[in-house]
Design a protein around this motif. Sequence first.
Motif: not given
Length: 473
Positions: A377-386
């Motif tokens: 899995w990958a993620g949890g970017y807290v709004g900085s995901g682009v």
Amino acid sequence: MNAPRALDGHTLNGHISHWFHDHGLPVAREPLTGDATADVCVVGGGYTGLWTAYYLKKAVPFLRITVLEQKFCGYGASGRNGGWLYNGIAGRDRYAKLHGKDAAARLQTAMNDTVAEVVRVAEEESIAADVHRGGVLEVAYTPAQLPRLRAFHEDEVAYGDRERLLLGARETADRIQVSGAVGSSWTPHGARLHPAKLVTGLAAAVEALGVTIHESTPVTEIKPKHAVTPYGTVRAPYVLRCTEGFTAALKGLRREWLPMNSSMVVTEPIPAELWKSIGWEGRETLGDMAHAYMYAQRTADDRIALGGRGVPYRYGSRTDNDGRTQPGTVDALRSLLVRFFPALARTRIDHAWSGVLGVPRDWCATVTLDRSTGLGWAGGYVGSGVATANLAARTLRDLVRQDSGQGASTELTELPWVNHKVRKWEPEPLRWLGVQSLYAAYRTADRREASLPTTSSSTDRLAGWADRVAGRG
């Protein structure tokens, strides 16, 4: 799908986002029609899932890769975000505490390089996503924000952003006429883009490589070597979860990542005479030093798209209904727009929408592959995901290749966010009460700071308390 709802006869509310309203919804792809097998099953058709499929297929062309998406590619945050392709990453300071500053600096350098990587692939794959590399400008517009801005700037330079500039009030105004701006920090590691054009172009590029994409196929449970849907189960040695803000809907993962809500508005096209008073000729992405911060861009067709937190969280980790946004949130974002640019007081808001982003309990983005189960899995970017989604995807590619014997460890697999573990969020109602209290505290702190005399430059203590409670301080 329900038709968009007007707020005042002019403003569309919901309908996924302005980006899809402008670009058009994609032609639907076929759902899964029964049990299937693959070498890699990617769950989620947003930036993370599509980039992962792209890089894996490019690296190992014979892999059979299947992407499962609950609605259509880009339905989530990938088609609703602010179009900020920039080098920010959630959790860098915590990773410095856990692994040392050198390790965190390597992660930051990788993020700096990621901006150029996304631009490179978009050009190589002929994805016309309105990309403009104007950098990122973050402004302070109260005396209390200015020391935070300077500390932020110094911290970024210490992590290797040598090209970053600290600008005074006059230099800031030469770039953008933000009302009351007292200073800003600019980095070249950023670009503006059109989110829906990027995600639809990326999906087309992935399909052209031979990856299978099934839309309208919600995954209800992920377990070792299985992705379970109402229409059948995909079996694969590797099942990669790339669901970001929608992770809580999966069986057993309700408290894994909190689906934080973010809302946006976009203006009508702004005429040239108003742009003369605003400036913004460099088309930098624009942010601020408020605790409940905003983000904005000047679009390719000369609108302003601006966002903020709005209603931050829905009870029980629920997500929105096709982006519909509360009228109070739209009013607040309009007020913020006019606070930044008073000349736009009579400018119409054409569209409002919302979406969710994934927030881990310690606010740290992560990439993981469990070699004993094949689950990743990958993620949890807290709004900085682009941009972060691209780095995460290349890291997942390298982890899968390493585990399957197709490759060795790489610089990416050694970054400190790999296989980071974090505790779950609190159960309800504590989760809801906590998040609502935190963002009420941030907004109160911003109001207090805005009302301070110009001689006062202290950060409100309430914001510091909120940071500590959230696990960010």
